[in-house]
Scaffold this active site. Structure first.
Site, mmCIF file in Angstrom:
data_model
loop_
_atom_site.group_PDB
_atom_site.id
_atom_site.type_symbol
_atom_site.label_atom_id
_atom_site.label_comp_id
_atom_site.label_asym_id
_atom_site.label_seq_id
_atom_site.Cartn_x
_atom_site.Cartn_y
_atom_site.Cartn_z
ATOM 1 N N CYS A 278 31.783 -7.214 -23.205
ATOM 2 C CA CYS A 278 30.982 -8.387 -22.826
ATOM 3 C C CYS A 278 30.263 -8.092 -21.503
ATOM 4 C CB CYS A 278 31.892 -9.603 -22.696
ATOM 5 S SG CYS A 278 31.091 -11.008 -21.924
ATOM 6 N N CYS B 125 31.445 -10.279 -18.592
ATOM 7 C CA CYS B 125 32.757 -9.851 -18.072
ATOM 8 C C CYS B 125 32.574 -8.618 -17.183
ATOM 9 C CB CYS B 125 33.725 -9.562 -19.211
ATOM 10 S SG CYS B 125 34.398 -11.047 -19.993
ATOM 11 N N ASP C 237 19.451 -14.810 -13.083
ATOM 12 C CA ASP C 237 19.100 -14.304 -14.411
ATOM 13 C C ASP C 237 18.143 -13.124 -14.259
ATOM 14 O OD1 ASP C 237 19.102 -15.740 -17.504
ATOM 15 O OD2 ASP C 237 17.685 -14.124 -17.099
ATOM 16 N N HIS D 148 36.880 -15.274 -20.155
ATOM 17 C CA HIS D 148 35.944 -15.108 -21.265
ATOM 18 C C HIS D 148 36.125 -16.230 -22.285
ATOM 19 C CE1 HIS D 148 33.236 -12.990 -23.981
ATOM 20 N NE2 HIS D 148 34.009 -13.486 -24.930
ATOM 21 N N GLY E 182 19.791 -20.087 -29.929
ATOM 22 C CA GLY E 182 19.221 -18.968 -29.185
ATOM 23 C C GLY E 182 20.180 -18.295 -28.231
ATOM 24 N N THR F 207 22.240 -15.600 -26.730
ATOM 25 C CA THR F 207 22.182 -14.138 -26.893
ATOM 26 C C THR F 207 23.372 -13.436 -26.257
ATOM 27 O OG1 THR F 207 20.800 -13.929 -24.921
ATOM 28 C CG2 THR F 207 19.661 -14.072 -27.047
ATOM 29 N N HIS G 189 27.820 -19.703 -20.617
ATOM 30 C CA HIS G 189 27.018 -19.717 -19.390
ATOM 31 C C HIS G 189 26.095 -20.912 -19.394
ATOM 32 C CE1 HIS G 189 24.843 -17.316 -22.402
ATOM 33 N NE2 HIS G 189 23.738 -17.794 -21.864
HETATM 34 P P1 AMP Z 1 21.225 -17.086 -23.592
HETATM 35 O O1 AMP Z 1 19.963 -16.619 -24.284
HETATM 36 O O2 AMP Z 1 21.301 -18.573 -23.391
HETATM 37 O O3 AMP Z 1 22.458 -16.500 -24.221
HETATM 38 O O4 AMP Z 1 21.115 -16.518 -22.114
HETATM 39 C C1 AMP Z 1 21.457 -15.214 -21.773
HETATM 40 C C2 AMP Z 1 20.729 -14.912 -20.502
HETATM 41 O O5 AMP Z 1 21.348 -13.790 -19.887
HETATM 42 C C3 AMP Z 1 19.237 -14.568 -20.657
HETATM 43 O O6 AMP Z 1 18.457 -15.516 -19.930
HETATM 44 C C4 AMP Z 1 19.138 -13.157 -20.067
HETATM 45 O O7 AMP Z 1 17.946 -12.961 -19.349
HETATM 46 C C5 AMP Z 1 20.360 -13.092 -19.183
HETATM 47 N N1 AMP Z 1 20.906 -11.761 -18.932
HETATM 48 C C6 AMP Z 1 21.205 -10.805 -19.840
HETATM 49 N N2 AMP Z 1 21.721 -9.728 -19.235
HETATM 50 C C7 AMP Z 1 21.749 -10.010 -17.909
HETATM 51 C C8 AMP Z 1 22.165 -9.289 -16.750
HETATM 52 N N3 AMP Z 1 22.680 -8.049 -16.838
HETATM 53 N N4 AMP Z 1 22.036 -9.877 -15.545
HETATM 54 C C9 AMP Z 1 21.516 -11.109 -15.453
HETATM 55 N N5 AMP Z 1 21.125 -11.847 -16.495
HETATM 56 C C10 AMP Z 1 21.223 -11.305 -17.709
HETATM 57 ZN ZN ZN Z 2 32.873 -12.187 -21.256
#
Ligand code: AMP
Ligand code: ZN
Length: 114
Positions: free
Chosen positions: A4, A7, A30, A46, A93, A95, A100
């Site tokens: 993850c 994590c 972000d 987690h 959506g 990802t 979070h």
């Molecule tokens: P979601 O689409 O709601 O799951 O949001 C996931 C968010 O995590 C997205 O806005 C990504 O830009 C952000 N994200 C993914 N990897 C990282 C990272 N390594 N550091 C900071 N943000 C991240």
């Molecule tokens: Zn995690």
């Protein structure tokens, strides 16, 4: 959880720009911001998403909201306003499957979905 990315951020195995931390919560910028302020607030345990919240772990939600308030005050959005959003599951959506909340603000936000 081993694979993850959030994590790994908690364990400092992946770099991030941390804006808030306490015993239970980490918040960082972000990597792909959609607004001048775009902070992700996560629990240090987690949890996949809202569907894994139950009566045993629901304090996480309180901790996230208290952290959101502190972050909003710190970045000067307490009066101006901000959005606090969580995407739960694929059709929403989501990802990254570590719970979070996006704290977004610093500009006129819109359009509103609801
Ligand atoms: P979601 O689409 O709601 O799951 O949001 C996931 C968010 O995590 C997205 O806005 C990504 O830009 C952000 N994200 C993914 N990897 C990282 C990272 N390594 N550091 C900071 N943000 C991240
Ligand atoms: Zn995690």
């Amino acid at each position: 959880m081993d694979n993850c990315i959030f994590c790994k951020i908690i364990k400092r195995e992946i770099p991030s720009e941390i804006v808030y931390e306490d015993e239970k919560i980490l918040a960082f910028k972000d990597i792909n911001p959609v607004a001048p302020v775009h902070v992700l607030i996560i629990p240090k345990v987690h949890v996949r998403n809202v569907m894994e919240i139950d009566h045993q772990n629901a304090d996480i939600l309180k901790d996230i909201h208290l952290a959101a308030k502190q972050i909003a005050l710190k970045v000067g959005l307490g009066d101006k306003g901000f959005r606090l959003i969580t995407n739960c599951g694929e059709e929403a959506g989501q990802t990254v499957f570590h719970l979070h909340y996006h704290l977004i603000g610093g500009k006129e936000l819109g359009p509103k979905i609801i």
